[in-house]
Design a protein around this motif. Structure first.
Motif: not given
Length: 240
Positions: A140-148
């Motif tokens: 998704d491009g956002h670090p929190d979104h990708e980690a989740t």
């Protein structure tokens, strides 16, 4: 891959004129029970899949963070105050979807500092074979979104749950036919008028994100109208 999320991004008009979107298959709503919706920040679940949640009529929420870092330089709210506001907004949004009794698992990870290994273990404890797990897309491009998304995928692989991913910021930085997005996995969830209205009401339950907190630039809206427009379509998109 972390992306620069700046400027106005790809307009909703550009997305709506992309004919391929109308040809994606519809996602069968055959969930065997309440899905687990995983949200890195309060409002991600609403932007991405509130319509689906409304149609299914049941869902549990795993709130990974409380979103306290959405306005790091705010002149109005401290991070702890903002976290409390966003928790309350989530409660109200679920109520507006008719899901006021939904189980909410607040996992308490720091906004901007998600522990991916810990999260994968926590999510595995909430999942069972075949259960739907809806999470932000791993690209998704956002670090929190990708980690989740990665943590949820690991938890699903471990438990036999079914991972389904919803894009949020990809609508901003990507573009029609972008080779960096798995359009071949895209499915639609068409939303009848009642679902569209419920989703719009749920999005409006987050004034801390859709309206400025104050006049200072650090308190600007995170979700101004041109961003919200991407999430008020008559359908939602899931990568299955």
């Amino acid at each position: 891959m972390v992306r620069a999320i700046a400027g106005d991004g790809t307009s909703e008009q550009q997305w709506r004129t992309w004919t391929a979107m109308r040809q994606w298959p519809e996602l069968p709503l055959d969930s065997a029970g309440p899905p687990l919706i995983v949200a890195p920040h309060p409002d991600d679940e609403i932007l991405g899949v509130a319509g689906l949640m409304f149609l299914l009529g049941a869902a549990d929420l795993a709130a990974v963070t409380d979103g306290e870092a959405s306005h790091p330089g705010s002149t109005v709210h401290t991070p702890s105050a903002l976290a409390a506001i966003r928790r309350a907004e989530t409660t109200e949004a679920l109520r507006r979807l008719g899901l006021g009794s939904a189980a909410v698992h607040r996992l308490g990870h720091p906004d901007g500092g998600i522990d991916e290994d810990t999260l994968a273990k926590e999510l595995a404890g909430l999942l069972t074979p075949g259960r739907w797990c809806l999470t932000t897309w791993r690209g998704d491009g956002h670090p929190d979104h990708e980690a989740t998304g990665r943590a949820a995928a690991r938890a699903c692989a471990e438990t036999g749950a079914r991972v389904l991913e919803y894009p949020i910021w990809a609508w901003h930085w990507s573009y029609p036919e972008s080779p960096d997005v798995p359009w071949d996995r895209a499915h639609r969830v068409d939303l009848p008028p009642a679902a569209q209205a419920a989703k719009a009401a749920a999005i409006a339950a987050f004034p801390s994100q859709t309206a400025p907190l104050g006049p200072d630039p650090a308190d600007a809206a995170i979700l101004p109208p041109h961003v919200v427009a991407r999430f008020t379509r008559p359908f939602e998109v899931i990568f299955a």
